[in-house]
Structure formats: structure tokens, C-alpha cells
Design a protein around this motif. Structure first.
Motif, PDB file in Angstrom:
ATOM      1  N   LEU A   1      29.861  49.431  43.852  1.00  0.00           N
ATOM      2  CA  LEU A   1      31.233  49.936  43.756  1.00  0.00           C
ATOM      3  C   LEU A   1      32.176  48.851  43.227  1.00  0.00           C
ATOM      4  CD1 LEU A   1      33.351  52.123  44.233  1.00  0.00           C
ATOM      5  CD2 LEU A   1      33.553  51.277  46.587  1.00  0.00           C
ATOM      6  N   THR A   2      32.047  47.635  43.731  1.00  0.00           N
ATOM      7  CA  THR A   2      32.902  46.543  43.272  1.00  0.00           C
ATOM      8  C   THR A   2      32.692  46.272  41.796  1.00  0.00           C
ATOM      9  OG1 THR A   2      32.851  45.544  45.461  1.00  0.00           O
ATOM     10  CG2 THR A   2      33.498  44.126  43.646  1.00  0.00           C
ATOM     11  N   TRP A   3      31.440  46.210  41.378  1.00  0.00           N
ATOM     12  CA  TRP A   3      31.158  45.950  39.964  1.00  0.00           C
ATOM     13  C   TRP A   3      31.598  47.127  39.088  1.00  0.00           C
ATOM     14  CZ3 TRP A   3      30.071  41.482  37.734  1.00  0.00           C
ATOM     15  CH2 TRP A   3      29.663  40.434  38.551  1.00  0.00           C
ATOM     16  N   SER A   4      31.475  48.345  39.596  1.00  0.00           N
ATOM     17  CA  SER A   4      31.954  49.512  38.842  1.00  0.00           C
ATOM     18  C   SER A   4      33.469  49.460  38.670  1.00  0.00           C
ATOM     19  CB  SER A   4      31.573  50.806  39.561  1.00  0.00           C
ATOM     20  OG  SER A   4      30.194  50.934  39.661  1.00  0.00           O
TER      21      SER A   4
ATOM     22  N   SER B   1      35.259  46.786  38.625  1.00  0.00           N
ATOM     23  CA  SER B   1      35.521  45.707  37.675  1.00  0.00           C
ATOM     24  C   SER B   1      35.301  46.194  36.243  1.00  0.00           C
ATOM     25  CB  SER B   1      34.614  44.515  37.990  1.00  0.00           C
ATOM     26  OG  SER B   1      34.943  43.418  37.192  1.00  0.00           O
ATOM     27  N   ALA B   2      34.250  46.959  36.032  1.00  0.00           N
ATOM     28  CA  ALA B   2      33.993  47.522  34.709  1.00  0.00           C
ATOM     29  C   ALA B   2      35.114  48.490  34.318  1.00  0.00           C
ATOM     30  CB  ALA B   2      32.641  48.242  34.687  1.00  0.00           C
ATOM     31  N   TYR B   3      35.547  49.323  35.265  1.00  0.00           N
ATOM     32  CA  TYR B   3      36.645  50.252  35.005  1.00  0.00           C
ATOM     33  C   TYR B   3      37.931  49.503  34.637  1.00  0.00           C
ATOM     34  CZ  TYR B   3      40.363  53.597  35.730  1.00  0.00           C
ATOM     35  OH  TYR B   3      41.475  54.365  35.558  1.00  0.00           O
ATOM     36  N   THR B   4      38.209  48.410  35.353  1.00  0.00           N
ATOM     37  CA  THR B   4      39.408  47.611  35.066  1.00  0.00           C
ATOM     38  C   THR B   4      39.358  47.068  33.649  1.00  0.00           C
ATOM     39  OG1 THR B   4      39.634  46.998  37.386  1.00  0.00           O
ATOM     40  CG2 THR B   4      40.742  45.594  35.788  1.00  0.00           C
ATOM     41  N   CYS B   5      38.202  46.544  33.253  1.00  0.00           N
ATOM     42  CA  CYS B   5      38.063  46.028  31.882  1.00  0.00           C
ATOM     43  C   CYS B   5      38.242  47.145  30.855  1.00  0.00           C
ATOM     44  CB  CYS B   5      36.712  45.357  31.694  1.00  0.00           C
ATOM     45  SG  CYS B   5      36.570  43.780  32.545  1.00  0.00           S
ATOM     46  N   ALA B   6      37.666  48.304  31.142  1.00  0.00           N
ATOM     47  CA  ALA B   6      37.799  49.426  30.209  1.00  0.00           C
ATOM     48  C   ALA B   6      39.254  49.873  30.093  1.00  0.00           C
ATOM     49  CB  ALA B   6      36.924  50.595  30.668  1.00  0.00           C
ATOM     50  N   SER B   7      39.975  49.900  31.213  1.00  0.00           N
ATOM     51  CA  SER B   7      41.378  50.325  31.154  1.00  0.00           C
ATOM     52  C   SER B   7      42.244  49.303  30.441  1.00  0.00           C
ATOM     53  CB  SER B   7      41.910  50.587  32.568  1.00  0.00           C
ATOM     54  OG  SER B   7      41.977  49.384  33.305  1.00  0.00           O
TER      55      SER B   7
END
Length: 153
Positions: free
Chosen positions: A103-106, A108-114
Motif C-alpha cells: 500500500l505504501t509503495w502504491s 508512492s507510485a500514485y503520488t509520482c503519477a499525479s
């Protein structure tokens, strides 16, 4: 903390819109409070002055010359990518995600994508977020791949 400091200073230095870096001051304050708690409860409060001087000195030294802030930004991206690759290497070697949170890594990935949308015009920042997005997704996928399934009886 250093990466957050560099990234915030980079954004302020180049005059980017506030919405592209608004969370970084909050994260920095959060990290400073956490550092102070660690220093307090480990009995090393005398080091707090050293860290404060280093923080403020670094804040002003980053913008002495344009090449310093640009180099620091590139190094932060390199260090962040290296840490994610080290995490992947550890996951591959152990073939176990252990206590690592998908969940944490997901998130983080979402934050980068946004952030890609907010910073599409700046190449250096864009490269950083694309790199971090790919590596965050990769780490998340590796965690999920090596996650041990619990046997129910």
C-alpha cells in the motif's frame, strides 16, 4: 530530509507554482519533528543544534550558484533511484516481501503519477517523477509477487 529540502528549494528557486510542491514543507516539518523526538528520546538533544545549522546552511548554499541547485537535484534523483533499486535487489534475493507494505509503495507510485501532470513542462522534474513512478511500480509489483500467502486450515 535532504532530498525534500533540495526539491523544495529547487521549486522555489525556479518559481514553480505552489501546488507543485505544497506538500514538501509539511513533509519537512514532519521529518524535523520526528528527528527531534528521536534525538530527545535517545538522549542526543545536543545534536539538534548541529542539524538545525546544517539545515539552514544547506538551504542557503543550494542557491549560491545555479549549477549547485541543478546538481543537487540530479543527485537526489540518483540517490532516490538507487535506494529503490537496492530495495528491489533485496526483495529479489530474499524472494520475500516480509514487512514491506504494498500500500505504501502504491501510494508512492500514485503520488509520482499525479505529479507528472503538474510538472509536465519541466524536464528535470519530469524525469525524476517518471523514474520514481517506474521504480515505485516495480517495487510494488515485486512485493506483491513475493508476498507469502497465508494458509487457512
Amino acid at each position: 530530509l535532504f532530498s525534500f529540502l533540495v526539491f523544495l528549494r529547487y521549486q522555489v528557486y525556479y518559481g514553480y507554482p505552489l501546488q507543485t510542491y505544497l506538500e514538501y514543507p509539511i513533509i519537512i516539518v514532519q521529518d524535523i519533528v520526528l528527528l527531534l523526538f528521536i534525538l530527545r528520546f535517545s538522549g542526543n538533544m545536543k545534536r539538534a543544534l548541529f542539524y538545525a545549522v546544517t539545515f539552514w546552511g544547506g538551504w542557503y548554499m543550494l542557491t549560491l550558484r545555479k549549477w549547485i541547485i541543478d546538481l543537487a537535484m540530479n543527485l537526489c534523483t540518483l540517490i532516490s533511484a538507487a535506494s529503490k533499486l537496492a530495495q528491489l535487489r533485496c526483495l529479489w534475493q530474499t524472494k520475500d516481501s516480509g514487512q514491506v507494505s504494498a500500500l505504501t509503495w502504491s501510494m508512492s507510485a500514485y503520488t509520482c503519477a499525479s505529479k507528472l501532470w503538474a510538472t509536465w513542462c519541466e524536464a528535470l522534474v519530469l524525469i525524476r517523477f517518471i523514474t520514481m513512478l517506474i521504480l515505485n511500480i516495480w517495487v510494488t509489483a515485486t512485493i506483491l509477487h513475493y508476498r507469502k500467502t497465508k494458509k487457512t486450515e
